[in-house]
Write an enzyme that holds these catalytic residues in place. Structure first.
Site, PDB file in Angstrom:
ATOM      1  N   VAL A 188      30.806  51.769  43.221  1.00 50.69           N
ATOM      2  CA  VAL A 188      30.617  50.679  44.186  1.00 50.69           C
ATOM      3  C   VAL A 188      29.311  50.859  44.957  1.00 50.69           C
ATOM      4  O   VAL A 188      28.608  49.878  45.245  1.00 50.69           O
ATOM      5  CB  VAL A 188      31.821  50.597  45.155  1.00 50.69           C
TER       6      VAL A 188
ATOM      7  N   GLY B  75      37.510  52.738  31.132  1.00 51.17           N
ATOM      8  CA  GLY B  75      37.094  52.781  32.530  1.00 51.17           C
ATOM      9  C   GLY B  75      37.883  51.876  33.446  1.00 51.17           C
ATOM     10  O   GLY B  75      37.565  51.746  34.637  1.00 51.17           O
TER      11      GLY B  75
ATOM     12  N   ILE C 143      36.696  39.156  45.452  1.00 53.49           N
ATOM     13  CA  ILE C 143      37.330  37.940  45.985  1.00 53.49           C
ATOM     14  C   ILE C 143      37.217  37.962  47.509  1.00 53.49           C
ATOM     15  O   ILE C 143      37.618  38.942  48.146  1.00 53.49           O
ATOM     16  CB  ILE C 143      38.819  37.873  45.598  1.00 53.49           C
TER      17      ILE C 143
ATOM     18  N   LYS D 163      40.458  51.208  51.113  1.00 51.52           N
ATOM     19  CA  LYS D 163      41.768  50.672  51.495  1.00 51.52           C
ATOM     20  C   LYS D 163      42.758  51.759  51.885  1.00 51.52           C
ATOM     21  O   LYS D 163      43.580  51.571  52.773  1.00 51.52           O
ATOM     22  CB  LYS D 163      42.357  49.802  50.390  1.00 51.52           C
TER      23      LYS D 163
ATOM     24  N   LYS E 118      46.700  47.710  49.955  1.00 53.90           N
ATOM     25  CA  LYS E 118      46.087  46.397  50.164  1.00 53.90           C
ATOM     26  C   LYS E 118      47.030  45.447  50.897  1.00 53.90           C
ATOM     27  O   LYS E 118      46.597  44.690  51.774  1.00 53.90           O
ATOM     28  CB  LYS E 118      45.662  45.820  48.814  1.00 53.90           C
TER      29      LYS E 118
ATOM     30  N   GLU F 240      35.661  43.808  53.633  1.00 49.70           N
ATOM     31  CA  GLU F 240      35.989  42.779  52.638  1.00 49.70           C
ATOM     32  C   GLU F 240      36.348  43.376  51.282  1.00 49.70           C
ATOM     33  O   GLU F 240      37.275  42.913  50.611  1.00 49.70           O
ATOM     34  CB  GLU F 240      34.797  41.823  52.478  1.00 49.70           C
TER      35      GLU F 240
END
Length: 435
Positions: free
Chosen positions: A14, A186, A135, A104, A204, A128
């Site tokens: 990320v 992956g 999303i 999270k 989440k 976010e």
């Protein structure tokens, strides 16, 4: 032109996605914000060299160099886990820096302390990317649906589990084989426990419930079941019943109490969520004024998740530029308005069920099982028996009408103790047609 400097802790999947988005979209971001947003430092103890396009970005193994740098405006934490991520986030807040995270697990477990510290220090926390990958679900809930009492949350929030169930459904491949393939491609981690056992989804759901209902909740309070016991036979039988099996997060707002659960669910094929395939996510909200809202997209991946992190960075940059820090509460509700809510005990839930039993093929077995179900006031809708054997066990499937979870629990315990039942009973809830 104003410049916003960003410090990035963690240059994994990320982190690389964020860096790429900020680099590739830099001209567009100038046109949309009137500012330059610059990656001013990267901290990662395992990275020796950055890609050539980021050669001018300082690289360090010590995250505190970024946290203590007075020129950096925003710290982005993308290392995951609880520690040292929590320490870095709290130290950044104490230094008066805004924070963006995709973590999270951290927020669902330690969020109360982090958000309280940020509010006291007057800084923003963006998250976010913590739910739904690319999303924009957090922004939708925090701002787009702000004029709604959220009546329910339901969704597919883990791409790994959904990928596995999709392959099992479409190709008839056993769970273990699909999991191994998902790891090779992956889609699944080397240790997939959080994904396949529903823990990631519970993280989440805890974040979304906190925002939707204005209540503190951690993932430990959410009843959670995974998909590791689902077999191809269950997938095929679900198809015969006109359903697809999905790992769902479900919460309903009953006013004085709220449901909080994650478990495999048989979803009717004509339901919107039944069509969500592969590594995609979909999250459904029902509001008292807007009605039904479904958000769909890639729930993971380097660039989609990097896009969500970048969106938080841009939001905070705009707030800095306009002097409007704290304009929107991080959790949608004002901190003083957060209130505990009772979590609906699982035993109080009421709905239809699918049971798969492995039983000896001999007279009286079905009668004994039916007698126990009747004792617990559980009504049978249909019975399916696959195959006949003179010796050995066969699968017996029972679909019930609406039954109370406490009764189901008691009945299955008694049924499991019958000598004619040779393996643990598989129980899958069926999505209520009204949901």
């Amino acid at each position: 032109m104003k410049e916003i400097k960003v410090g990035l802790i963690g240059f994994g999947t990320v982190g690389k996605g964020l860096a790429e988005v900020l680099y590739s979209q830099r001209e567009r971001l100038v046109k949309r914000t009137g500012m330059t947003i610059r990656l001013a430092g990267i901290a990662d103890h395992g990275v020796r060299e950055l890609p050539e396009k980021f050669a001018d970005v300082p690289l360090t193994r010590d995250a505190r160099e970024l946290v203590s740098n007075p020129e950096i405006d925003i710290i982005v934490e993308l290392i995951g886990g609880i520690e040292p991520a929590k320490t870095f986030v709290l130290e950044a807040i104490a230094q008066g820096k805004h924070v963006v995270t995709a973590n999270k697990a951290l927020l669902s477990q330690e969020g109360a302390e982090i958000f309280a510290a940020a509010a006291a220090r007057g800084v923003e926390v963006g998250f976010e990317a913590s739910v739904g990958g690319g999303i924009p679900v957090i922004k939708a809930l925090k701002e787009g649906l702000v004029a709604n009492r959220i009546l329910s949350i339901m969704g597919i929030m883990n791409g790994t589990a959904n990928y596995i169930l999709t392959r099992m459904t479409d190709e008839g491949i056993p769970f273990a084989e699909v999991l191994k393939d998902a790891q090779r491609l992956g889609f699944a981690e080397a240790d997939p426990t959080y994904d396949i056992e529903g823990i990631d989804t519970a993280h989440k759901l805890a974040i979304l419930m906190t925002m939707a209902y204005g209540m503190p909740i951690t993932h430990h309070q959410i009843a959670t079941e995974g998909i590791s016991r689902i077999e191809p036979m269950d997938i095929e039988l679900a198809r015969e019943l006109g359903c697809r099996i999905k790992l769902l997060a479900i919460s309903r707002n009953h006013g004085d109490h709220v449901e909080a659960r994650v478990h495999p669910t048989m979803v009717p094929q004509d339901h919107l969520l039944a069509s969500i395939s592969g590594p995609y996510n979909a999250i459904h909200f029902q509001g008292d004024t807007v009605g039904n809202v479904l958000l769909y997209g890639q729930g993971a991946g380097m660039i989609p998740t990097g896009s969500a992190v970048a969106a938080d960075v841009v939001d905070i940059a705009r707030d800095i530029q306009s002097g409007s820090i704290g304009r929107v509460p991080s959790l949608s509700y004002l901190p003083a308005e957060m209130r505990p809510r009772r979590i609906t005990p699982m035993d109080e839930l009421y709905g239809p069920y699918y049971f798969r039993l492995t039983v000896l093929d001999q007279p009286g077995v079905l009668a004994a099982i039916a007698g126990i179900l009747s004792k617990y006031e559980i009504s049978i809708e249909s019975v399916i028996q696959k195959g006949r054997k003179k010796v050995g066990a066969v699968p017996l499937v029972i679909v019930t009408h609406h039954a109370r979870e406490s009764a189901v629990r008691g009945a299955l315990e008694e049924i499991g103790n019958l000598e004619s039942v040779t393996a643990p009973v598989v129980k899958i809830r069926i999505l209520d047609e009204e949901e």
